[in-house]
Scaffold this motif. Structure first.
Motif, short mmCIF file in Angstrom:
data_model
loop_
_atom_site.label_atom_id
_atom_site.label_comp_id
_atom_site.label_asym_id
_atom_site.label_seq_id
_atom_site.Cartn_x
_atom_site.Cartn_y
_atom_site.Cartn_z
N PRO A 227 30.82 -12.47 13.45
CA PRO A 227 32.05 -13.10 12.62
C PRO A 227 32.35 -13.30 14.71
CG PRO A 227 32.63 -10.93 12.75
CD PRO A 227 30.42 -10.65 13.36
N CYS A 228 33.52 -14.45 14.41
CA CYS A 228 33.74 -14.87 15.69
C CYS A 228 35.42 -15.20 15.43
CB CYS A 228 32.97 -16.50 16.08
SG CYS A 228 33.81 -17.56 14.61
N SER A 229 36.37 -14.80 16.63
CA SER A 229 36.90 -15.33 17.42
C SER A 229 37.97 -16.11 17.76
CB SER A 229 37.62 -13.62 17.51
OG SER A 229 37.40 -13.39 18.93
N SER A 230 37.57 -16.53 18.78
CA SER A 230 37.77 -17.46 19.34
C SER A 230 37.75 -18.62 20.14
CB SER A 230 38.37 -16.82 20.86
OG SER A 230 37.28 -16.65 21.56
N LYS A 231 35.89 -18.43 19.52
CA LYS A 231 35.23 -19.83 19.30
C LYS A 231 33.90 -20.15 19.18
CE LYS A 231 33.33 -18.65 24.43
NZ LYS A 231 33.90 -19.22 25.55
N VAL A 232 33.69 -20.96 18.19
CA VAL A 232 31.82 -20.36 17.80
C VAL A 232 31.15 -21.03 18.41
CG1 VAL A 232 32.30 -22.02 15.98
CG2 VAL A 232 30.24 -19.93 15.76
N LYS A 233 29.65 -21.58 18.47
CA LYS A 233 28.85 -22.28 18.61
C LYS A 233 27.01 -22.29 17.71
CE LYS A 233 27.22 -22.24 23.56
NZ LYS A 233 27.23 -22.11 24.13
N PHE A 234 27.80 -23.51 17.25
CA PHE A 234 26.12 -24.22 16.46
C PHE A 234 25.55 -24.86 17.76
CE2 PHE A 234 30.42 -25.66 14.79
CZ PHE A 234 30.37 -25.19 13.06
N ILE A 235 24.43 -23.97 17.26
CA ILE A 235 22.99 -23.86 17.64
C ILE A 235 21.63 -24.71 17.63
CG2 ILE A 235 23.45 -22.17 19.28
CD1 ILE A 235 22.02 -20.39 18.60
N ASN A 236 20.42 -25.16 18.00
CA ASN A 236 19.31 -26.21 17.31
C ASN A 236 19.77 -26.46 16.21
OD1 ASN A 236 17.63 -23.95 18.27
ND2 ASN A 236 18.36 -22.74 15.84
N GLU A 265 26.61 -27.27 19.97
CA GLU A 265 28.02 -28.15 20.15
C GLU A 265 29.33 -26.72 19.92
OE1 GLU A 265 31.43 -30.16 19.95
OE2 GLU A 265 29.18 -31.30 19.92
N GLU A 266 30.41 -26.99 20.73
CA GLU A 266 31.16 -25.86 20.83
C GLU A 266 32.48 -26.01 20.05
OE1 GLU A 266 30.98 -21.97 24.17
OE2 GLU A 266 33.16 -23.38 24.73
N TRP A 267 32.80 -24.52 19.70
CA TRP A 267 34.17 -25.14 18.80
C TRP A 267 34.72 -24.26 18.91
CZ3 TRP A 267 34.84 -23.87 12.81
CH2 TRP A 267 36.32 -24.41 12.37
N ASN A 268 36.60 -24.39 19.26
CA ASN A 268 37.64 -23.69 19.13
C ASN A 268 38.15 -22.56 18.50
OD1 ASN A 268 38.64 -25.67 18.55
ND2 ASN A 268 39.74 -25.69 20.69
N LEU A 269 37.78 -23.49 17.00
CA LEU A 269 38.12 -22.67 15.67
C LEU A 269 39.18 -22.69 15.59
CD1 LEU A 269 36.92 -19.40 16.06
CD2 LEU A 269 35.51 -20.92 15.17
N LEU A 270 40.04 -24.43 16.02
CA LEU A 270 41.42 -25.56 15.81
C LEU A 270 40.97 -26.04 14.47
CD1 LEU A 270 42.79 -25.36 19.27
CD2 LEU A 270 42.87 -24.10 17.94
N ASN A 271 42.15 -27.00 13.17
CA ASN A 271 41.41 -27.56 12.58
C ASN A 271 42.24 -28.81 13.11
OD1 ASN A 271 44.50 -27.84 13.03
ND2 ASN A 271 44.64 -27.04 11.08
N ASP A 272 42.06 -29.83 12.98
CA ASP A 272 41.34 -31.15 13.05
C ASP A 272 43.60 -31.44 13.33
OD1 ASP A 272 39.58 -32.16 12.62
OD2 ASP A 272 40.04 -33.10 10.39
N SER A 279 42.35 -15.49 9.82
CA SER A 279 41.08 -14.87 9.93
C SER A 279 40.35 -15.58 7.82
CB SER A 279 41.27 -13.39 9.73
OG SER A 279 41.80 -13.51 11.00
N GLY A 280 38.86 -15.34 7.64
CA GLY A 280 38.69 -16.01 6.80
C GLY A 280 36.92 -16.21 6.51
N ILE A 281 36.63 -16.91 6.04
CA ILE A 281 35.11 -17.61 5.37
C ILE A 281 35.63 -18.84 5.28
CG2 ILE A 281 33.15 -17.07 4.45
CD1 ILE A 281 33.50 -14.77 3.60
N TYR A 282 34.80 -19.49 5.95
CA TYR A 282 34.45 -20.95 6.00
C TYR A 282 33.36 -21.30 5.77
CZ TYR A 282 39.48 -20.66 7.79
OH TYR A 282 40.29 -20.55 8.33
N ILE A 283 33.01 -22.68 5.36
CA ILE A 283 31.75 -23.37 4.81
C ILE A 283 31.55 -24.31 6.24
CG2 ILE A 283 30.61 -24.55 2.70
CD1 ILE A 283 31.18 -21.47 2.53
N TYR A 284 30.78 -24.36 6.75
CA TYR A 284 30.29 -25.54 7.61
C TYR A 284 29.00 -26.62 6.59
CZ TYR A 284 26.36 -23.69 9.23
OH TYR A 284 24.98 -22.48 8.85
#
Length: 307
Positions: A227-236, A265-272, A279-284
């Motif tokens: 899981p992630c807490s402050s940011k997440v990175k999409f790879i490939n 692509e790195e994302w800082n876990l902020l919404n639009d 906290s929770g499960i999200y679908i990309y």
């Protein structure tokens, strides 16, 4: 007129009373609309029923030197004595039945005159980076000080102003575009009095959808860490793609336009709206066009956020 006021002492109480009364009798949202011979002023009336008239003031400098030029019982006034081609500054005050006068409204600037001539021969093409490049012929008008660039996705009103350039500029590159979209453009001249000309001709361009190399590339997409807490990175990732993130119940919370032609692509876990997701499960859901531009590659997965 009813108001609730308070204060630490008698002087503060009196000051608060005066402030509340002034807000009630002061007109607001003053707007100036010029034509070839005059300037029409309009405003929102005071909320107090005690206001019976409005005084109109004019100055040649901003913020000072106001001279009374008229009085009216309505919320409009036409200044026919203003000098043509000369910028003037206006404010309005409210006057009560007992002679009390409010503070000034907001200030507006305007000048009567003729709108500038329009630029012409607007054309569009792609620059070396694949972004829309606008070029035009300047307006045949010595009072023009610049040009406004307008854009939308329909080719008809309303238009959104996206940039202003000076009078020496005859081209503009729109870097804030996304592949796969169609954009329409028009431009207008502006003069020193902020008069805007009629629009030029309209041009449009459709940007090619993002290109990806193979159908298997999106199948290898991963998110790290999990899981992630402050940011997440999409790879490939493919070079260009659209990433949409949803809550578990299907609400779209974030759209990411991946356009850097890399696989990450790195994302800082902020919404639009710029608010951190809880906290929770999200679908990309990730999509990218095939080279033929008729179909998309898609993939999806889960992101677990733990704060």
């Amino acid at each position: 007129l009813y108001a609730f006021v308070a204060g630490q002492n008698l002087d503060e109480f009196r000051s608060n009373v005066d402030s509340a009364i002034n807000r009630a009798i002061m007109p607001s949202k003053l707007v100036a609309t010029p034509d070839s011979q005059s300037v029409t002023l309009s405003w929102l009336k005071s909320i107090s029923p005690d206001v019976i008239a409005y005084k109109i003031y004019r100055s040649k400098i901003s913020g000072d030197g106001y001279t009374l030029i008229g009085q009216t019982e309505t919320n409009t006034y036409i200044d026919t004595s203003v000098q043509k081609g000369s910028l003037s500054y206006y404010v309005v005050s409210g006057v009560t039945i007992d002679g009390r006068e409010s503070k000034y409204s907001n200030e507006v600037a305007s000048a009567p005159g003729v709108p500038p001539k329009s630029p012409s021969n607007l054309i569009i093409k792609l620059d070396q980076s694949g972004k829309p490049l606008l070029q035009w012929s300047k307006a045949d008008d010595n009072e023009v000080v610049g040009y406004k660039i307008f854009r939308n996705s329909t080719g008809s009103a309303p238009w959104t102003a996206i940039a202003t350039v000076d009078k020496t500029t005859q081209s503009f590159i729109d870097v804030n575009t996304y592949d796969g979209n169609t954009y329409y453009y028009t431009i207008a001249s502006i003069n020193v009095y902020n008069w805007v000309s009629e629009f030029s001709n309209i041009v449009s361009i459709k940007l090619k959808p993002p290109f990806i190399e193979s159908a298997s590339s999106l199948k290898d997409v991963k998110t790290v860490p999990q899981p992630c807490s402050s940011k997440v990175k999409f790879i490939n990732l493919t070079g260009m793609a659209t990433i949409k993130v949803y809550t578990i119940d299907g609400k779209l919370v974030k759209t990411i336009h991946h356009t850097n032609n890399t696989g990450e692509e790195e994302w800082n876990l902020l919404n639009d709206s710029g608010v951190p997701l809880t906290s929770g499960i999200y679908i990309y859901h990730i999509s990218a066009f095939k080279p033929e531009e008729t179909d998309k590659f898609v993939t999806s997965g889960k992101i677990v956020i733990v704060r």
